[in-house]
Design a protein around this motif. Sequence first.
Motif, PDB file in Angstrom:
ATOM      1  N   VAL A  81       0.837  -1.199   0.000  1.00 34.30           N
ATOM      2  CA  VAL A  81       0.000   0.000   0.000  1.00 34.30           C
ATOM      3  C   VAL A  81       0.875   1.253   0.000  1.00 34.30           C
ATOM      4  CG1 VAL A  81      -1.630   1.361   1.381  1.00 34.30           C
ATOM      5  CG2 VAL A  81      -1.998  -1.088   1.091  1.00 34.30           C
ATOM      6  N   GLU A  82       1.887   1.273   0.861  1.00 38.92           N
ATOM      7  CA  GLU A  82       2.767   2.436   0.965  1.00 38.92           C
ATOM      8  C   GLU A  82       3.504   2.702  -0.347  1.00 38.92           C
ATOM      9  OE1 GLU A  82       5.339   1.673   4.281  1.00 38.92           O
ATOM     10  OE2 GLU A  82       3.683   1.763   5.718  1.00 38.92           O
ATOM     11  N   ALA A  83       3.858   1.648  -1.069  1.00 42.25           N
ATOM     12  CA  ALA A  83       4.592   1.798  -2.325  1.00 42.25           C
ATOM     13  C   ALA A  83       3.663   2.210  -3.474  1.00 42.25           C
ATOM     14  CB  ALA A  83       5.312   0.500  -2.673  1.00 42.25           C
ATOM     15  N   LYS A  84       2.368   2.155  -3.229  1.00 36.60           N
ATOM     16  CA  LYS A  84       1.360   2.554  -4.220  1.00 36.60           C
ATOM     17  C   LYS A  84       1.504   1.789  -5.541  1.00 36.60           C
ATOM     18  CE  LYS A  84       0.832   7.006  -2.075  1.00 36.60           C
ATOM     19  NZ  LYS A  84       0.964   8.423  -2.110  1.00 36.60           N
ATOM     20  N   HIS A  85       1.695   0.482  -5.420  1.00 30.31           N
ATOM     21  CA  HIS A  85       1.799  -0.378  -6.605  1.00 30.31           C
ATOM     22  C   HIS A  85       0.452  -0.457  -7.317  1.00 30.31           C
ATOM     23  CE1 HIS A  85       5.841  -1.781  -5.911  1.00 30.31           C
ATOM     24  NE2 HIS A  85       5.536  -2.132  -4.675  1.00 30.31           N
ATOM     25  N   THR A  86       0.495  -0.496  -8.651  1.00 27.20           N
ATOM     26  CA  THR A  86      -0.745  -0.625  -9.427  1.00 27.20           C
ATOM     27  C   THR A  86      -0.592  -1.576 -10.612  1.00 27.20           C
ATOM     28  OG1 THR A  86      -0.144   1.277 -10.788  1.00 27.20           O
ATOM     29  CG2 THR A  86      -1.539   1.707  -8.852  1.00 27.20           C
ATOM     30  N   GLU A  87       0.599  -2.087 -10.842  1.00 29.66           N
ATOM     31  CA  GLU A  87       0.847  -2.947 -12.002  1.00 29.66           C
ATOM     32  C   GLU A  87       0.567  -4.408 -11.671  1.00 29.66           C
ATOM     33  OE1 GLU A  87       1.674  -1.807 -15.083  1.00 29.66           O
ATOM     34  OE2 GLU A  87       1.406   0.188 -14.192  1.00 29.66           O
ATOM     35  N   LEU A  88       0.082  -5.129 -12.649  1.00 26.49           N
ATOM     36  CA  LEU A  88      -0.231  -6.548 -12.469  1.00 26.49           C
ATOM     37  C   LEU A  88       0.989  -7.332 -12.001  1.00 26.49           C
ATOM     38  CD1 LEU A  88      -2.345  -8.787 -12.642  1.00 26.49           C
ATOM     39  CD2 LEU A  88      -1.758  -9.053 -15.069  1.00 26.49           C
ATOM     40  N   LYS A  89       2.163  -7.015 -12.527  1.00 22.85           N
ATOM     41  CA  LYS A  89       3.384  -7.731 -12.134  1.00 22.85           C
ATOM     42  C   LYS A  89       3.665  -7.555 -10.640  1.00 22.85           C
ATOM     43  CE  LYS A  89       6.427  -4.009 -13.562  1.00 22.85           C
ATOM     44  NZ  LYS A  89       7.556  -3.605 -12.847  1.00 22.85           N
ATOM     45  N   ASP A  90       3.341  -6.384 -10.091  1.00 20.37           N
ATOM     46  CA  ASP A  90       3.534  -6.145  -8.660  1.00 20.37           C
ATOM     47  C   ASP A  90       2.543  -6.957  -7.828  1.00 20.37           C
ATOM     48  OD1 ASP A  90       5.599  -4.248  -9.152  1.00 20.37           O
ATOM     49  OD2 ASP A  90       4.074  -2.712  -9.532  1.00 20.37           O
ATOM     50  N   PHE A  91       1.290  -7.004  -8.284  1.00 22.00           N
ATOM     51  CA  PHE A  91       0.288  -7.826  -7.593  1.00 22.00           C
ATOM     52  C   PHE A  91       0.693  -9.301  -7.635  1.00 22.00           C
ATOM     53  CE2 PHE A  91      -2.508  -4.139  -8.623  1.00 22.00           C
ATOM     54  CZ  PHE A  91      -2.981  -3.882  -7.342  1.00 22.00           C
ATOM     55  N   THR A  92       1.281  -9.725  -8.751  1.00 23.21           N
ATOM     56  CA  THR A  92       1.718 -11.110  -8.904  1.00 23.21           C
ATOM     57  C   THR A  92       2.840 -11.429  -7.921  1.00 23.21           C
ATOM     58  OG1 THR A  92       1.084 -11.084 -11.233  1.00 23.21           O
ATOM     59  CG2 THR A  92       2.604 -12.806 -10.552  1.00 23.21           C
ATOM     60  N   LEU A  93       3.789 -10.512  -7.764  1.00 26.02           N
ATOM     61  CA  LEU A  93       4.872 -10.712  -6.794  1.00 26.02           C
ATOM     62  C   LEU A  93       4.331 -10.762  -5.369  1.00 26.02           C
ATOM     63  CD1 LEU A  93       7.634  -8.386  -8.291  1.00 26.02           C
ATOM     64  CD2 LEU A  93       7.650 -10.895  -8.207  1.00 26.02           C
ATOM     65  N   LEU A  94       3.392  -9.878  -5.068  1.00 30.41           N
ATOM     66  CA  LEU A  94       2.777  -9.897  -3.737  1.00 30.41           C
ATOM     67  C   LEU A  94       2.061 -11.225  -3.509  1.00 30.41           C
ATOM     68  CD1 LEU A  94       1.903  -8.554  -1.058  1.00 30.41           C
ATOM     69  CD2 LEU A  94      -0.098  -7.683  -2.299  1.00 30.41           C
TER      70      LEU A  94
END
Length: 161
Positions: A81-94
């Motif tokens: 949340v703090e990093a304000k990720h919005t890309e699918l690749k970031d959600f995939t890593l999470l």
Amino acid sequence: MKKDLAILIVVLMGITYGCNNPVKEENSEISNTQSLPSSKESEHQHKESDSIELNNGAKWKVVPEMMAHIRNMELDINRFVEAKHTELKDFTLLGASLQKNIDLLTSNCTMEGKAHDELHKWLLPYIDMVDKLNKSKNNDEALQTFEEIKASYKLFNIYFE
């Protein structure tokens, strides 16, 4: 599709049987236990018996060996949340990180009794949410699922410590 179903069944069996304590109905405790409805954020349909209950008005204690993995996941979510990720690749890593902690959590299950049963009422829908996050096809789908996961932690913190 069959492979996904087989994986889901294996994970659920591992959770259910890995803890060596099947979920039991304890009608005698219902009258002594305060019941609050579970999160409406989840897309799962739950019967009233699936609502998480407090322990006579108090939070349930989660053993430290398991709580460490739960808090690691919560920390990952907060950092995301703090990093304000919005890309699918970031959600995939999470999602991969959350799944790793779920695997560690379920393999370290030592809880028993009513606390164990109540934790499962939170954990099983949460596992489904993480699986859905991992299978997201686009940013919007991933973001919606991520919001459900965040809401799930709000629910967790109401009932468990």
